[in-house]
Design a protein around this motif. Structure first.
Motif, mmCIF file in Angstrom:
data_model
loop_
_atom_site.group_PDB
_atom_site.id
_atom_site.type_symbol
_atom_site.label_atom_id
_atom_site.label_comp_id
_atom_site.label_asym_id
_atom_site.label_seq_id
_atom_site.Cartn_x
_atom_site.Cartn_y
_atom_site.Cartn_z
ATOM 1 N N SER A 156 -2.043 -4.669 4.381
ATOM 2 C CA SER A 156 -0.819 -4.532 3.585
ATOM 3 C C SER A 156 0.373 -5.144 4.299
ATOM 4 C CB SER A 156 -0.531 -3.050 3.293
ATOM 5 O OG SER A 156 -1.515 -2.505 2.460
ATOM 6 N N GLY A 207 0.817 -1.203 0.000
ATOM 7 C CA GLY A 207 0.000 0.000 0.000
ATOM 8 C C GLY A 207 0.849 1.250 0.000
ATOM 9 N N THR A 208 0.198 2.380 -0.186
ATOM 10 C CA THR A 208 0.896 3.659 -0.132
ATOM 11 C C THR A 208 0.187 4.586 0.841
ATOM 12 O OG1 THR A 208 -0.374 4.537 -1.995
ATOM 13 C CG2 THR A 208 1.741 3.515 -2.505
ATOM 14 N N LEU A 209 0.973 5.425 1.496
ATOM 15 C CA LEU A 209 0.437 6.424 2.411
ATOM 16 C C LEU A 209 0.801 7.788 1.842
ATOM 17 C CD1 LEU A 209 -1.090 6.833 5.033
ATOM 18 C CD2 LEU A 209 1.085 6.813 6.238
ATOM 19 N N ILE A 236 3.995 -0.816 3.452
ATOM 20 C CA ILE A 236 3.387 0.466 3.088
ATOM 21 C C ILE A 236 4.503 1.450 2.764
ATOM 22 C CG2 ILE A 236 1.891 2.361 3.818
ATOM 23 C CD1 ILE A 236 0.673 0.386 5.884
ATOM 24 N N TYR A 269 0.627 1.842 11.869
ATOM 25 C CA TYR A 269 0.656 0.503 11.270
ATOM 26 C C TYR A 269 1.869 -0.328 11.664
ATOM 27 C CZ TYR A 269 -2.831 2.923 8.532
ATOM 28 O OH TYR A 269 -3.916 3.665 8.161
ATOM 29 N N LEU A 287 -4.845 -0.845 4.428
ATOM 30 C CA LEU A 287 -3.500 -0.573 4.956
ATOM 31 C C LEU A 287 -3.145 -1.542 6.081
ATOM 32 C CD1 LEU A 287 -3.371 3.322 4.820
ATOM 33 C CD2 LEU A 287 -2.235 1.680 3.316
ATOM 34 N N MET A 316 6.736 0.075 7.321
ATOM 35 C CA MET A 316 6.782 1.312 6.552
ATOM 36 C C MET A 316 8.151 1.506 5.909
ATOM 37 S SD MET A 316 3.778 2.705 7.011
ATOM 38 C CE MET A 316 4.150 4.219 6.171
ATOM 39 N N GLY A 330 2.839 6.707 9.811
ATOM 40 C CA GLY A 330 2.520 5.329 9.428
ATOM 41 C C GLY A 330 3.096 4.318 10.401
#
Length: 143
Positions: A94, A51-53, A97, A112, A91, A116, A108
């Motif tokens: 994921s 995923g992307t943040l 990320i 999360y 997320l 990251m 992040g």
């Protein structure tokens, strides 16, 4: 009445997640993405989801949590509860990320955990050094 093929874009998107790809990068947050990822996690439990943040999404409670973690006031983008919930779940699912700034990487990690990394947006001025230009080579743009 005949429906054009593009009317089924959500079905096509959902079905793409069910194909045997090596990894999924940059998933969306539409309901077709959500359900495609949810079912694909069952079909391909070891397939990485990356995923992307690119920004912080949330409500006032989430802003307070991020502000406490950052040590200064943080604002979040407001989305519908459905979109926010889908994004949060994707997320969480994921395996990795990628954030687009050091600040988002820190937020992040707070939210999360240690999955990251960061690829900054923009130009890395330590890597890319434009040559010095004299006044005579400077362009002037006018409209």
């Amino acid at each position: 009445m005949k429906l054009w093929h593009w009317r089924f874009w959500r079905l096509r998107l959902f079905l793409e997640y069910l194909r045997p790809y090596d990894a999924v990068f940059y998933p969306g947050v539409d309901k077709a993405d959500y359900w495609g990822i949810k079912i694909a996690r069952w079909l391909y439990p070891k397939r990485p989801l990356i995923g992307t943040l690119e920004g912080l999404v949330g409500d006032e409670k989430r802003e307070n949590e991020y502000s406490a973690a950052a040590g200064h006031v943080v604002y979040c983008m407001r989305n519908s509860k459905k979109d926010y919930t889908r994004l949060e779940q994707i997320l969480n699912w994921s395996s990795h990320i990628i954030a687009i700034s050091p600040f988002l990487e820190r937020m992040g990690q707070f939210r999360y955990g240690n999955k990251m990394s960061m690829i900054p947006l923009g130009v890395d001025r330590e890597f890319f050094c434009p040559p010095e230009r004299s006044e005579e080579h400077t362009s002037e743009l006018q409209s």
